[in-house]
Design a protein around this motif. Structure first.
Motif, PDB file in Angstrom:
ATOM      1  N   LEU A  28       0.902  -1.141  -0.112  1.00 56.89           N
ATOM      2  CA  LEU A  28       0.138  -0.118   0.117  1.00 56.89           C
ATOM      3  C   LEU A  28       0.779   1.245  -0.176  1.00 56.89           C
ATOM      4  O   LEU A  28       0.721   2.166  -0.579  1.00 56.89           O
ATOM      5  N   VAL A  29       1.852   1.135   0.750  1.00 58.45           N
ATOM      6  CA  VAL A  29       3.038   2.368   0.655  1.00 58.45           C
ATOM      7  C   VAL A  29       3.253   2.740  -0.743  1.00 58.45           C
ATOM      8  O   VAL A  29       3.486   3.852  -1.285  1.00 58.45           O
ATOM      9  N   ASN A  30       3.850   1.545  -1.323  1.00 59.04           N
ATOM     10  CA  ASN A  30       4.586   1.666  -2.811  1.00 59.04           C
ATOM     11  C   ASN A  30       3.559   2.235  -3.730  1.00 59.04           C
ATOM     12  O   ASN A  30       3.490   2.967  -4.792  1.00 59.04           O
ATOM     13  N   TYR A  31       2.104   1.590  -3.628  1.00 50.99           N
ATOM     14  CA  TYR A  31       0.970   2.033  -4.302  1.00 50.99           C
ATOM     15  C   TYR A  31       0.857   3.529  -4.334  1.00 50.99           C
ATOM     16  O   TYR A  31       0.534   4.026  -5.206  1.00 50.99           O
ATOM     17  N   SER A  32       0.620   3.747  -2.972  1.00 51.62           N
ATOM     18  CA  SER A  32       0.418   5.298  -2.996  1.00 51.62           C
ATOM     19  C   SER A  32       1.502   6.102  -3.400  1.00 51.62           C
ATOM     20  O   SER A  32       0.999   7.363  -3.959  1.00 51.62           O
ATOM     21  N   LYS A  33       2.763   6.012  -3.239  1.00 52.69           N
ATOM     22  CA  LYS A  33       3.784   6.637  -3.745  1.00 52.69           C
ATOM     23  C   LYS A  33       3.627   6.777  -5.228  1.00 52.69           C
ATOM     24  O   LYS A  33       3.926   7.700  -6.198  1.00 52.69           O
ATOM     25  N   ASP A  34       3.435   5.522  -5.860  1.00 52.86           N
ATOM     26  CA  ASP A  34       3.291   5.552  -7.509  1.00 52.86           C
ATOM     27  C   ASP A  34       2.318   6.258  -7.917  1.00 52.86           C
ATOM     28  O   ASP A  34       2.355   6.734  -9.077  1.00 52.86           O
ATOM     29  N   ILE A  41       4.145   6.949   7.633  1.00 51.64           N
ATOM     30  CA  ILE A  41       3.747   5.646   8.413  1.00 51.64           C
ATOM     31  C   ILE A  41       3.880   5.865   9.970  1.00 51.64           C
ATOM     32  O   ILE A  41       4.838   6.452  10.334  1.00 51.64           O
ATOM     33  N   ASP A  42       2.952   5.578  10.730  1.00 54.82           N
ATOM     34  CA  ASP A  42       3.017   5.890  12.383  1.00 54.82           C
ATOM     35  C   ASP A  42       3.849   4.569  12.769  1.00 54.82           C
ATOM     36  O   ASP A  42       3.885   3.592  12.120  1.00 54.82           O
ATOM     37  N   LYS A  43       4.030   4.557  14.165  1.00 54.31           N
ATOM     38  CA  LYS A  43       4.510   3.578  14.789  1.00 54.31           C
ATOM     39  C   LYS A  43       3.563   2.185  14.767  1.00 54.31           C
ATOM     40  O   LYS A  43       3.940   1.078  14.838  1.00 54.31           O
ATOM     41  N   ALA A  44       2.380   2.315  14.949  1.00 56.21           N
ATOM     42  CA  ALA A  44       1.412   1.340  14.752  1.00 56.21           C
ATOM     43  C   ALA A  44       1.133   0.682  13.461  1.00 56.21           C
ATOM     44  O   ALA A  44       0.215  -0.056  13.131  1.00 56.21           O
ATOM     45  N   GLY A  45       1.857   1.148  12.454  1.00 55.44           N
ATOM     46  CA  GLY A  45       1.543   0.865  10.990  1.00 55.44           C
ATOM     47  C   GLY A  45       0.571   1.576  10.360  1.00 55.44           C
ATOM     48  O   GLY A  45       0.030   0.956   9.281  1.00 55.44           O
ATOM     49  N   ASN A  46      -0.090   2.560  10.646  1.00 53.66           N
ATOM     50  CA  ASN A  46      -1.094   3.269  10.123  1.00 53.66           C
ATOM     51  C   ASN A  46      -0.493   3.918   8.769  1.00 53.66           C
ATOM     52  O   ASN A  46       0.579   4.787   9.153  1.00 53.66           O
ATOM     53  N   ILE A  47      -1.140   4.059   7.617  1.00 54.99           N
ATOM     54  CA  ILE A  47      -0.582   4.670   6.499  1.00 54.99           C
ATOM     55  C   ILE A  47      -1.305   5.904   6.150  1.00 54.99           C
ATOM     56  O   ILE A  47      -2.599   5.701   5.936  1.00 54.99           O
ATOM     57  N   HIS A  48      -0.928   7.088   6.129  1.00 49.53           N
ATOM     58  CA  HIS A  48      -1.378   8.218   5.794  1.00 49.53           C
ATOM     59  C   HIS A  48      -0.877   8.595   4.472  1.00 49.53           C
ATOM     60  O   HIS A  48       0.172   8.757   4.321  1.00 49.53           O
ATOM     61  N   ALA A  49      -1.898   8.839   3.521  1.00 47.68           N
ATOM     62  CA  ALA A  49      -1.664   9.204   2.072  1.00 47.68           C
ATOM     63  C   ALA A  49      -2.317  10.520   1.498  1.00 47.68           C
ATOM     64  O   ALA A  49      -3.703  10.370   1.856  1.00 47.68           O
ATOM     65  N   ILE A  50      -1.728  11.533   1.196  1.00 50.36           N
ATOM     66  CA  ILE A  50      -2.431  12.862   0.815  1.00 50.36           C
ATOM     67  C   ILE A  50      -1.937  13.231  -0.437  1.00 50.36           C
ATOM     68  O   ILE A  50      -0.679  13.295  -0.938  1.00 50.36           O
ATOM     69  N   LYS A  51      -2.775  13.908  -1.272  1.00 49.58           N
ATOM     70  CA  LYS A  51      -2.514  14.723  -2.539  1.00 49.58           C
ATOM     71  C   LYS A  51      -3.477  15.805  -2.747  1.00 49.58           C
ATOM     72  O   LYS A  51      -4.576  15.598  -2.649  1.00 49.58           O
ATOM     73  N   LEU A 113      -6.473   7.146   4.551  1.00 41.75           N
ATOM     74  CA  LEU A 113      -5.845   6.582   5.944  1.00 41.75           C
ATOM     75  C   LEU A 113      -5.965   5.026   5.650  1.00 41.75           C
ATOM     76  O   LEU A 113      -7.364   4.610   5.958  1.00 41.75           O
ATOM     77  N   PHE A 114      -5.095   4.245   5.802  1.00 39.51           N
ATOM     78  CA  PHE A 114      -5.174   2.821   5.923  1.00 39.51           C
ATOM     79  C   PHE A 114      -4.623   2.504   7.165  1.00 39.51           C
ATOM     80  O   PHE A 114      -3.546   2.563   7.723  1.00 39.51           O
ATOM     81  N   THR A 115      -5.501   1.790   7.972  1.00 41.95           N
ATOM     82  CA  THR A 115      -5.235   1.551   9.582  1.00 41.95           C
ATOM     83  C   THR A 115      -4.700   0.030   9.680  1.00 41.95           C
ATOM     84  O   THR A 115      -5.216  -0.791   8.828  1.00 41.95           O
ATOM     85  N   ASN A 116      -4.190  -0.445  10.645  1.00 39.85           N
ATOM     86  CA  ASN A 116      -3.520  -1.604  10.843  1.00 39.85           C
ATOM     87  C   ASN A 116      -4.223  -2.202  12.220  1.00 39.85           C
ATOM     88  O   ASN A 116      -4.624  -1.409  13.106  1.00 39.85           O
ATOM     89  N   ASN A 117      -4.241  -3.328  11.878  1.00 42.44           N
ATOM     90  CA  ASN A 117      -4.899  -4.508  13.172  1.00 42.44           C
ATOM     91  C   ASN A 117      -6.058  -3.767  13.714  1.00 42.44           C
ATOM     92  O   ASN A 117      -6.243  -4.059  14.965  1.00 42.44           O
ATOM     93  N   HIS A 130      -1.363  10.186  12.967  1.00 37.56           N
ATOM     94  CA  HIS A 130      -1.748  11.076  12.019  1.00 37.56           C
ATOM     95  C   HIS A 130      -2.593  12.137  12.231  1.00 37.56           C
ATOM     96  O   HIS A 130      -3.662  11.545  12.883  1.00 37.56           O
ATOM     97  N   THR A 131      -2.561  13.012  11.814  1.00 38.85           N
ATOM     98  CA  THR A 131      -3.603  14.135  11.909  1.00 38.85           C
ATOM     99  C   THR A 131      -4.241  14.205  10.456  1.00 38.85           C
ATOM    100  O   THR A 131      -3.642  14.376   9.500  1.00 38.85           O
ATOM    101  N   ILE A 132      -5.656  14.211  10.677  1.00 38.24           N
ATOM    102  CA  ILE A 132      -6.546  14.286   9.080  1.00 38.24           C
ATOM    103  C   ILE A 132      -6.576  15.703   8.872  1.00 38.24           C
ATOM    104  O   ILE A 132      -7.117  16.267   9.594  1.00 38.24           O
ATOM    105  N   LYS A 133      -6.340  15.943   7.640  1.00 39.85           N
ATOM    106  CA  LYS A 133      -6.201  17.176   7.050  1.00 39.85           C
ATOM    107  C   LYS A 133      -7.630  17.870   6.684  1.00 39.85           C
ATOM    108  O   LYS A 133      -8.129  18.880   6.899  1.00 39.85           O
ATOM    109  N   SER A 134      -8.544  16.563   6.029  1.00 35.36           N
ATOM    110  CA  SER A 134      -9.845  16.988   5.650  1.00 35.36           C
ATOM    111  C   SER A 134     -10.755  17.057   6.911  1.00 35.36           C
ATOM    112  O   SER A 134     -10.570  16.560   7.838  1.00 35.36           O
TER     113      SER A 134
END
Length: 422
Positions: A28-34, A41-51, A113-117, A130-134
């Motif tokens: 998911l990290v690579n897909y978002s960057k692509d 990514i925070d310590k819990a593995g939550n992925i925040h992607a924004i454009k 926001l992709f959350t983990n566990n 992460h802080t949600i900007k929207s």
């Protein structure tokens, strides 16, 4: 819509059981960057992607409940449904992820926001950094396409333990196996009053005057128990029934659990399932799942999960359950407590409802007897939140299946809302 299905099938090739999500996180990290998103990514593995300059954040969790052969998920289509061969499907929450991937490929202003566990006590979102900007967040983890969720149950894990010794005895030893149980999500499916493998096994042993050598059952704390097995001594011959398969092993001297009677009395006395119902919303208000039983290192261990859509109801069932086990002499404790989300209609839910009614005229705003991460995020960051999703049946079980036409409905709604906001 076919792209969403293709995305989901690609996700199913990547192992992502709860606690074992590293490969999915990397994907998911690579897909978002692509797709030219800024990724953190925070310590819990939550992925925040924004454009760009988004007005809406889409959110789903990327772990799944692994049952049967999972993490090997062999997806196929049958009679308008996505299914998996001998495993849970992971449509909860893989379809949400797949929709988000399609949206990331289409919109220039988007936050994800992709959350983990999530499936193991909403661990990722409880540790969200992460802080949600929207100003708005749309969760894609619901399982009925004619509802918009603006409220959800809170939950608490409960554990009870009892030490035991082995004592010598003689008799006929049988191996017992649970059979024909459906299992299912301990929040959504609890209303169906599905039989519990642990409860039925204990009843069978008690009614046939058995003594336990070994007994274990259940799969996950948020799944209604489907599997159970036991090694039991009986004075007389016992026969299989619809729920319990019996196989005679031998007749000899052996060691039984000296707490056998107390263990059976505990299970048979415990009220598993629905405790209260909300007539106004038409949903379960309070429930508890007697989820797992283990016997190891001379210790009996129960795992339970309580839910309630009211804070008072959750605190009450937590207290009563702890007191129940203490009365039987167990050591008991609770942990991972999170309060319910008692939301109200808002600008986002109104916008989603307008779009959803175009494909589901009977659509309504409601609440769910299950945990939703947006309920926790809403409290922490004061966002406008709502939750939608496609029709998913029997999640958290090998019978999980998802309606393909429903995926198309929800995808259309998500894209329309994004287009209106952009």
């Amino acid at each position: 819509m076919q792209k969403v299905i293709d995305n989901f099938k690609d996700l199913c090739k990547i192992p992502h059981c709860s606690y074992e999500t590293e490969q999915m996180k990397e994907f998911l990290v690579n897909y978002s960057k692509d797709k030219n998103f800024i990724v953190n990514i925070d310590k819990a593995g939550n992925i925040h992607a924004i454009k760009g300059n988004p007005k809406l954040c889409l959110q789903s969790h990327y772990d799944m409940v692994c049952m049967g052969n999972a993490p090997k998920v062999d997806v196929y289509e049958e009679n308008g449904y996505l299914k998996a061969k001998n495993s849970s499907l992971g449509a909860d929450n893989g379809i949400g992820i797949a929709i988000m991937m399609s949206a990331m490929n289409q919109f220039e202003n988007l936050e994800c926001l992709f959350t983990n566990n999530e499936e193991v006590g909403l661990m990722g979102v409880n540790s969200l950094e992460h802080t949600i900007k929207s100003g708005m967040l749309l969760n894609l983890d619901h399982e009925s396409d004619n509802e918009i969720m603006i409220g959800c149950a809170g939950g608490v894990d409960i554990e009870a333990t009892l030490h035991y010794e082995n004592i010598k005895s003689k008799g006929k030893i049988y191996e017992l196996q649970a059979q024909n149980f459906k299992g299912g999500h301990s929040g959504i499916n609890i209303i169906n009053n599905e039989k519990s493998s642990i409860k039925e096994m204990a009843k069978f042993i008690k009614q046939n005057h058995g003594k336990i050598i070994f007994f274990e059952g259940g799969e996950r704390v948020n799944s209604i128990p489907k599997h159970a097995k036991a090694l039991v001594c009986f004075e007389n011959e016992v026969k299989s029934n619809e729920w319990i398969k019996c196989e005679f092993k031998s007749e000899k001297e052996f060691e039984i659990c000296n707490q056998s009677d107390k263990l059976l009395d505990t299970i048979n006395s415990f009220s598993h399932g629905v405790r209260a119902y909300d007539k106004n919303l038409g949903i379960v208000q309070t429930s508890i799942n007697l989820a797992t039983l283990k016997m190891q290192n001379n210790k009996i261990e129960f795992g339970l999960f309580a839910r309630s859509n009211t804070l008072d109801g959750l605190k009450t069932i937590e207290f009563e359950t702890l007191e129940f086990f203490k009365t039987f002499g167990y050591q008991s404790k609770s942990f991972n407590f999170y309060p319910p989300w008692e939301g109200k209609p808002n600008a986002l839910s109104d916008l989603v409802l307008k779009a959803l009614k175009k494909v589901s005229p009977e659509a309504k705003i409601s609440a769910i007897h299950a945990g939703l991460e947006c309920g926790i995020i809403e409290k922490k960051q004061k966002l406008l939140c709502a939750s939608i999703g496609p029709n998913i049946y029997n999640p958290h079980s090998t019978d999980e299946h998802c309606e393909i036409a429903s995926i198309e409905k929800i995808s259309k709604v998500v894209f329309e809302v994004l287009e209106n906001l952009n």
